[in-house]
Design a protein around this motif. Structure first.
Motif, PDB file in Angstrom:
ATOM      1  N   VAL A 138       0.853  -1.197   0.000  1.00  0.00           N
ATOM      2  CA  VAL A 138       0.000   0.000   0.000  1.00  0.00           C
ATOM      3  C   VAL A 138       0.885   1.241   0.000  1.00  0.00           C
ATOM      4  O   VAL A 138       0.664   2.188  -0.766  1.00  0.00           O
ATOM      5  CB  VAL A 138      -0.940   0.011   1.232  1.00  0.00           C
ATOM      6  CG1 VAL A 138      -1.692   1.336   1.327  1.00  0.00           C
ATOM      7  CG2 VAL A 138      -1.913  -1.161   1.155  1.00  0.00           C
ATOM      8  N   GLU A 139       1.929   1.209   0.848  1.00  0.00           N
ATOM      9  CA  GLU A 139       2.824   2.352   0.955  1.00  0.00           C
ATOM     10  C   GLU A 139       3.504   2.639  -0.389  1.00  0.00           C
ATOM     11  O   GLU A 139       3.547   3.775  -0.850  1.00  0.00           O
ATOM     12  CB  GLU A 139       3.885   2.011   2.006  1.00  0.00           C
ATOM     13  CG  GLU A 139       4.465   3.220   2.707  1.00  0.00           C
ATOM     14  CD  GLU A 139       5.372   2.760   3.843  1.00  0.00           C
ATOM     15  OE1 GLU A 139       6.578   3.009   3.736  1.00  0.00           O
ATOM     16  OE2 GLU A 139       4.870   2.106   4.794  1.00  0.00           O
ATOM     17  N   GLU A 140       4.020   1.578  -1.017  1.00  0.00           N
ATOM     18  CA  GLU A 140       4.713   1.745  -2.292  1.00  0.00           C
ATOM     19  C   GLU A 140       3.773   2.278  -3.373  1.00  0.00           C
ATOM     20  O   GLU A 140       4.112   3.195  -4.116  1.00  0.00           O
ATOM     21  CB  GLU A 140       5.306   0.402  -2.754  1.00  0.00           C
ATOM     22  CG  GLU A 140       6.469  -0.090  -1.911  1.00  0.00           C
ATOM     23  CD  GLU A 140       7.781   0.624  -2.231  1.00  0.00           C
ATOM     24  OE1 GLU A 140       7.792   1.462  -3.147  1.00  0.00           O
ATOM     25  OE2 GLU A 140       8.786   0.341  -1.557  1.00  0.00           O
ATOM     26  N   LEU A 141       2.592   1.662  -3.430  1.00  0.00           N
ATOM     27  CA  LEU A 141       1.633   2.047  -4.466  1.00  0.00           C
ATOM     28  C   LEU A 141       1.157   3.483  -4.241  1.00  0.00           C
ATOM     29  O   LEU A 141       0.992   4.248  -5.204  1.00  0.00           O
ATOM     30  CB  LEU A 141       0.457   1.063  -4.457  1.00  0.00           C
ATOM     31  CG  LEU A 141      -0.489   1.095  -5.646  1.00  0.00           C
ATOM     32  CD1 LEU A 141       0.252   0.915  -6.959  1.00  0.00           C
ATOM     33  CD2 LEU A 141      -1.555   0.007  -5.516  1.00  0.00           C
ATOM     34  N   SER A 142       0.973   3.864  -2.972  1.00  0.00           N
ATOM     35  CA  SER A 142       0.557   5.242  -2.673  1.00  0.00           C
ATOM     36  C   SER A 142       1.632   6.217  -3.130  1.00  0.00           C
ATOM     37  O   SER A 142       1.334   7.277  -3.690  1.00  0.00           O
ATOM     38  CB  SER A 142       0.325   5.423  -1.171  1.00  0.00           C
ATOM     39  OG  SER A 142      -0.599   4.469  -0.706  1.00  0.00           O
ATOM     40  N   LEU A 143       2.877   5.831  -2.911  1.00  0.00           N
ATOM     41  CA  LEU A 143       3.996   6.671  -3.345  1.00  0.00           C
ATOM     42  C   LEU A 143       3.960   6.846  -4.863  1.00  0.00           C
ATOM     43  O   LEU A 143       4.144   7.953  -5.388  1.00  0.00           O
ATOM     44  CB  LEU A 143       5.322   6.027  -2.921  1.00  0.00           C
ATOM     45  CG  LEU A 143       6.598   6.781  -3.322  1.00  0.00           C
ATOM     46  CD1 LEU A 143       6.695   8.113  -2.587  1.00  0.00           C
ATOM     47  CD2 LEU A 143       7.836   5.926  -3.038  1.00  0.00           C
ATOM     48  N   MET A 144       3.679   5.751  -5.573  1.00  0.00           N
ATOM     49  CA  MET A 144       3.637   5.804  -7.041  1.00  0.00           C
ATOM     50  C   MET A 144       2.550   6.765  -7.502  1.00  0.00           C
ATOM     51  O   MET A 144       2.783   7.622  -8.353  1.00  0.00           O
ATOM     52  CB  MET A 144       3.368   4.400  -7.599  1.00  0.00           C
ATOM     53  CG  MET A 144       3.498   4.288  -9.111  1.00  0.00           C
ATOM     54  SD  MET A 144       2.727   2.801  -9.774  1.00  0.00           S
ATOM     55  CE  MET A 144       3.639   1.499  -8.996  1.00  0.00           C
ATOM     56  N   VAL A 145       1.358   6.597  -6.905  1.00  0.00           N
ATOM     57  CA  VAL A 145       0.221   7.439  -7.300  1.00  0.00           C
ATOM     58  C   VAL A 145       0.502   8.902  -6.941  1.00  0.00           C
ATOM     59  O   VAL A 145       0.104   9.817  -7.666  1.00  0.00           O
ATOM     60  CB  VAL A 145      -1.069   6.920  -6.632  1.00  0.00           C
ATOM     61  CG1 VAL A 145      -2.221   7.874  -6.858  1.00  0.00           C
ATOM     62  CG2 VAL A 145      -1.413   5.530  -7.163  1.00  0.00           C
ATOM     63  N   LYS A 146       1.203   9.117  -5.828  1.00  0.00           N
ATOM     64  CA  LYS A 146       1.499  10.490  -5.386  1.00  0.00           C
ATOM     65  C   LYS A 146       2.530  11.154  -6.321  1.00  0.00           C
ATOM     66  O   LYS A 146       2.340  12.278  -6.776  1.00  0.00           O
ATOM     67  CB  LYS A 146       2.038  10.451  -3.955  1.00  0.00           C
ATOM     68  CG  LYS A 146       1.902  11.800  -3.218  1.00  0.00           C
ATOM     69  CD  LYS A 146       2.509  11.759  -1.821  1.00  0.00           C
ATOM     70  CE  LYS A 146       3.785  12.570  -1.774  1.00  0.00           C
ATOM     71  NZ  LYS A 146       4.721  12.137  -0.749  1.00  0.00           N
ATOM     72  N   THR A 147       3.612  10.421  -6.602  1.00  0.00           N
ATOM     73  CA  THR A 147       4.666  11.027  -7.431  1.00  0.00           C
ATOM     74  C   THR A 147       4.291  11.025  -8.909  1.00  0.00           C
ATOM     75  O   THR A 147       4.892  11.733  -9.706  1.00  0.00           O
ATOM     76  CB  THR A 147       5.991  10.258  -7.301  1.00  0.00           C
ATOM     77  OG1 THR A 147       5.757   8.892  -7.678  1.00  0.00           O
ATOM     78  CG2 THR A 147       6.504  10.281  -5.870  1.00  0.00           C
ATOM     79  N   LYS A 148       3.278  10.226  -9.265  1.00  0.00           N
ATOM     80  CA  LYS A 148       2.837  10.119 -10.658  1.00  0.00           C
ATOM     81  C   LYS A 148       3.994   9.754 -11.593  1.00  0.00           C
ATOM     82  O   LYS A 148       4.078  10.210 -12.725  1.00  0.00           O
ATOM     83  CB  LYS A 148       2.173  11.419 -11.126  1.00  0.00           C
ATOM     84  CG  LYS A 148       0.887  11.784 -10.371  1.00  0.00           C
ATOM     85  CD  LYS A 148       0.194  12.944 -11.075  1.00  0.00           C
ATOM     86  CE  LYS A 148      -1.168  13.297 -10.498  1.00  0.00           C
ATOM     87  NZ  LYS A 148      -1.216  13.498  -9.055  1.00  0.00           N
TER      88      LYS A 148
END
Lengths: 423, 423
Positions: free
Chosen positions: A382-392
């Motif tokens: 979840v943390e990694e995926l959230s980072l991906m979505v945040k940094t785009k």
């Protein structure tokens, strides 16, 4: 002091690639120490699988509300079909006409079971009566597919879905219809689609520390050169797996696979390297599961740092919705996400120009994944995926080539293994 | 009379497939007789290749007006690059700036040479000066690719085009640019793209009566089960080919390949079965050519009866326009069109519902092919293709499954071989 400086320069000069990766290369310990780390991992996986029994639907008291197929042999499939046909004939003879009872495979009838960590099919079925204008065609197709599969059982041969379609084009009209009913028939009989001896085209390859038999031939995957061994389309002719590997490296893309095969990465770190060259196909999924179950090795996944990389990992791990009736046979439990993870982009200083902006669709797919149960149950993911979505931002495995062609095999992966950097 | 009828019925009863194909099955002679036919074919190919030397551009006095690359070893590529760079440096030092002389690869600079039966590149080049706004980027990319390939030579490793792109995304911007310059560089140096150690993803598989070495490992393709051996991406690590096959069977599609591999067709009729699973990739084309050259075996092609089937055959045989600078290494001369040919549809009584109507695009492609020199020089091919365009019908290899799943391996192909029915 001057001496030290010179030494440093000499070290840098040795390296004809981008000097940015030198600090990472320096962090690498001797292989022996990394191998010890891996041995610990392998042992923990093996003792875990020895002590814990694989949960089934009945362990969770779900066997009455969920439906799952089992791995049946050819003669069981054959006699199932025969029993079904006899029941149908009796029904007709007693003037009741006939209908097939077909398990529903729509998403409303699917369920993610966290304890099993995979998608299963619930127990709703629908009746497919012959004496109805709306279902007469589908009922006829079902009967025909049953007959064709029965022929395959008698002959003990495998065919593709395309072959099956062509045996009666007039009736099936297009392949999507015979394909769909084929999955229905597997569900009705309660077996896997492979048990019906209908296989999909092969795509995957395997190389490394694995010996197995394919249709009676013994295959040593350390002696398959760079090309590797094509994964057989029919898992039931695969057997006798032995290995001295410490882990299985599941690779999303062909290019990364090639790098590792040419460098014989499996000789430095004993492993089995497998790829489906993109989207996981049924043959590769079955093969991976069989390796995991028989060899009891940890599976580490190397995928692109984008939503599809994680999606691919999830299909190997939890199954696809379309084949949820057979998730028990198709899924490989406990796959670790080794890389390339969104946090790696900064950690390994991937230059901005090697990262790609995520499209609107990418971001939507990423957000959808965050809602999926199989992601949610792993806080690290979840943390990694959230980072991906945040940094785009996304990046391919190949982006690591920016530090030198062999950076993947000589620095990135060894360091990942050394630091036990998987989730 | 009654006896005869019974006998006929008994024969039909034996066959659980469509009885329509029984007349064809009856025409089959014993395998020994078919094998003799094949031995004659093989011998004629071998004696032809012994007596006739392969024509080259210089034999046709075309070497000054056409350009062709040769198969160079790594150290020759390396020294070529070094000489080129020294020339460039001298030009800069003498205040003349620098420009690369790049062979033109546009279709206006391509030529089909009937005597060679392949497409070659003519000798036009264009100058790519650094001191010009319109070409400064491309010149820089060219210099960078030369540098990267030089690195590959020093390290003696292979990478994919994607890897190459990622080593300098900022400069290349998108992969199409680094890919195009890569072909330019091969032309400039006068070597094949594979000589640059940049390979494409592998797709092809091979099975049957072939032994070869892949990166030092000996591979016996009769012992590769159903999956077969993945064709290695780098042909320069393939060697030591030996075989007792009588012919090479080139198959367009995966499904047909699978049928033949499972039935071990190569044991009944000694052959090597190879497929690129659709569009021919560079690795499979190089592999097929190497087999043909080293083993001197006839090549028989089994493709769909549609314009793309013939197109695929032509790419194996005469090359693709994009890679015309390297047609000598990529093409396999004298491939015979075994089937499925347009005339087979009626001859083998393929039912109407298994034939597909050709689309407008199909018909256009068919008509375009009729204008191509490599089709025109084979009257049999023109006849078949004209029939296809006239009837506006196409069919896949898989359409033969309508007569039974093993019709392809047990009736169609043996009969084709027996009747020497290739063009």
């Amino acid at each position: 002091m001057a001496d030290k400086k010179n030494k440093k320069r000499a070290l840098d000069d040795e390296d004809d690639d981008d000097p940015q990766h030198v600090p990472f290369k320096r962090r690498l310990k001797p292989d022996q120490s990394i191998l010890k780390t891996l041995q610990t991992l392998t042992k923990s996986v093996q003792s875990a699988s020895a002590s814990s029994k694989t949960l089934t639907l009945s362990d969770l008291s779900l066997s009455s509300s969920c439906r799952e197929v089992s791995d049946l042999d050819l003669s069981s499939v054959q006699s199932s079909i025969e029993r079904l046909v006899i029941r149908t004939a009796l029904s007709i003879l007693s003037n009741q006409g006939f209908a097939f009872d077909v398990p529903l495979r729509t998403s409303a009838n699917q369920l993610y079971v966290p304890e099993l960590d995979r998608i299963v099919l619930k127990d709703k079925t629908s009746s497919r009566p012959f004496a109805s204008l709306s279902s007469v065609r589908k009922t006829t197709i079902t009967a025909r597919i049953l007959q064709l599969v029965h022929q395959l059982c008698l002959k003990s041969i495998h065919v593709t879905k395309r072959d099956l379609f062509y045996t009666d084009v007039k009736l099936f009209q297009d392949q999507a219809q015979s394909d769909a009913v084929l999955d229905d028939v597997a569900c009705m009989i309660g077996c896997t689609r492979s048990n019906l001896n209908v296989v999909a085209a092969e795509k995957g390859v395997v190389v490394g520390r694995l010996v197995f038999s394919d249709n009676g031939d013994m295959i040593d995957c350390t002696k398959m050169g760079m090309g590797g061994k094509a994964i057989p389309p029919n898992i039931d002719r695969v057997g006798d797996m032995t290995s001295d590997a410490l882990f299985i490296l599941l690779v999303e893309k062909d290019a990364a696979y090639m790098r590792l095969a040419e460098d014989r990465f499996y000789n430095r770190f004993p492993c089995i390297i497998v790829t489906a060259k993109g989207q996981p196909d049924v043959a590769t999924r079955l093969f991976l599961r069989k390796m995991k179950m028989e060899l009891k090795l940890p599976v580490l996944a190397l995928v692109d740092s984008d939503p599809y990389g994680l999606k691919i990992l999830s299909v190997y791990g939890c199954g696809s919705k379309n084949m949820s009736y057979d998730s028990a046979n198709l899924t490989t439990p406990d796959i670790k996400w080794l890389g390339v993870r969104p946090s790696d982009l900064d950690k390994y200083k991937i230059p901005e120009q090697c990262r790609l902006p995520m499209t609107e669709q990418d971001i939507k797919t990423g957000k959808d994944l965050l809602e999926e149960d199989f992601v949610k149950k792993n806080p690290g993911w979840v943390e990694e995926l959230s980072l991906m979505v945040k940094t785009k931002q996304k990046a391919e495995i190949q982006a690591l080539s920016t530090f030198g062609f062999q950076y993947l095999s000589e620095v990135y992966l060894p360091l990942k293994l050394q630091e036990q950097d998987w989730l």
